[in-house]
Design a protein around this motif. Structure first.
Motif, short mmCIF file in Angstrom:
data_model
loop_
_atom_site.label_atom_id
_atom_site.label_comp_id
_atom_site.label_asym_id
_atom_site.label_seq_id
_atom_site.Cartn_x
_atom_site.Cartn_y
_atom_site.Cartn_z
N ALA A 11 0.83 -1.20 0.00
CA ALA A 11 0.00 0.00 0.00
C ALA A 11 0.87 1.25 0.00
CB ALA A 11 -0.90 0.01 1.23
N LEU A 12 0.30 2.33 -0.51
CA LEU A 12 0.92 3.64 -0.46
C LEU A 12 0.37 4.35 0.78
CD1 LEU A 12 0.60 4.64 -4.20
CD2 LEU A 12 2.72 4.19 -2.97
N LEU A 13 0.88 4.00 1.94
CA LEU A 13 0.33 4.50 3.20
C LEU A 13 0.53 5.99 3.38
CD1 LEU A 13 1.38 1.58 5.56
CD2 LEU A 13 -0.82 1.95 4.44
N GLY A 19 1.22 8.04 0.69
CA GLY A 19 0.98 8.68 -0.60
C GLY A 19 2.17 8.70 -1.54
N SER A 20 3.36 8.35 -1.06
CA SER A 20 4.52 8.40 -1.96
C SER A 20 5.42 7.18 -1.87
CB SER A 20 5.34 9.66 -1.70
OG SER A 20 5.86 9.64 -0.39
N ASN A 21 5.39 6.44 -0.77
CA ASN A 21 6.24 5.27 -0.60
C ASN A 21 5.40 4.01 -0.57
OD1 ASN A 21 8.83 6.58 -0.23
ND2 ASN A 21 7.98 7.34 1.69
N LEU A 22 5.82 3.01 -1.35
CA LEU A 22 5.11 1.74 -1.39
C LEU A 22 5.66 0.84 -0.29
CD1 LEU A 22 3.04 -0.03 -2.85
CD2 LEU A 22 4.89 -0.82 -4.32
N TYR A 23 4.78 0.45 0.62
CA TYR A 23 5.16 -0.44 1.72
C TYR A 23 4.68 -1.84 1.44
CZ TYR A 23 6.33 3.77 4.26
OH TYR A 23 6.89 4.95 4.64
N ARG A 24 5.55 -2.82 1.64
CA ARG A 24 5.23 -4.23 1.42
C ARG A 24 5.21 -4.92 2.78
NH1 ARG A 24 8.47 -2.08 -2.18
NH2 ARG A 24 7.89 -2.22 -4.37
N ARG A 25 4.10 -5.58 3.06
CA ARG A 25 3.94 -6.23 4.36
C ARG A 25 3.45 -7.66 4.17
NH1 ARG A 25 4.47 -2.61 8.46
NH2 ARG A 25 4.24 -0.45 7.87
N LEU A 26 3.86 -8.49 5.10
CA LEU A 26 3.39 -9.87 5.18
C LEU A 26 2.72 -10.04 6.52
CD1 LEU A 26 6.64 -11.68 4.00
CD2 LEU A 26 4.66 -11.10 2.58
N LYS A 27 1.59 -10.73 6.54
CA LYS A 27 1.00 -11.15 7.81
C LYS A 27 1.51 -12.56 8.05
CE LYS A 27 -2.95 -9.80 9.23
NZ LYS A 27 -2.85 -9.13 10.52
#
Length: 67
Positions: free
Chosen positions: A17-19, A21-29
Motif C-alpha cells: 500500500a501507499l500508506l 501517498g509516496s512510498n510503497l510499503y510491502r507487508r506480510l502477515k
C-alpha cells in the motif's frame, strides 16, 4: 517486533500500500509458531519471492528469510 527479535512462522497474507501517498510499503502477515499473528515489513525482493503458505525464519539483526 523489533529487529533484534528472533521468530519463525507461516505467511498467511501479502499486502502492499501507499500508506503515506509516496512510498510503497510491502507487508506480510505471519502466523508465528505460538499462534499469534504479526505484520512484518519486508523489502521488494522478499515480497516478490514469498508466497502465502511459505515458512519464514528471522534471526536477531537479520531480515526474514524463507526456510
Amino acid at each position: 517486533m523489533t529487529d533484534g527479535e528472533a521468530w519463525s512462522g507461516t505467511v498467511v497474507k501479502k499486502a502492499r500500500a501507499l500508506l503515506d501517498g509516496s512510498n510503497l510499503y510491502r507487508r506480510l502477515k505471519v502466523r508465528l509458531d505460538d499462534g499469534t499473528e504479526q505484520d512484518v515489513k519486508v523489502d521488494r525482493e522478499t515480497w516478490k519471492r514469498v508466497k502465502v503458505g511459505d515458512r519464514l525464519v528471522k534471526q536477531p539483526g537479520e531480515d526474514p528469510r524463507v526456510s
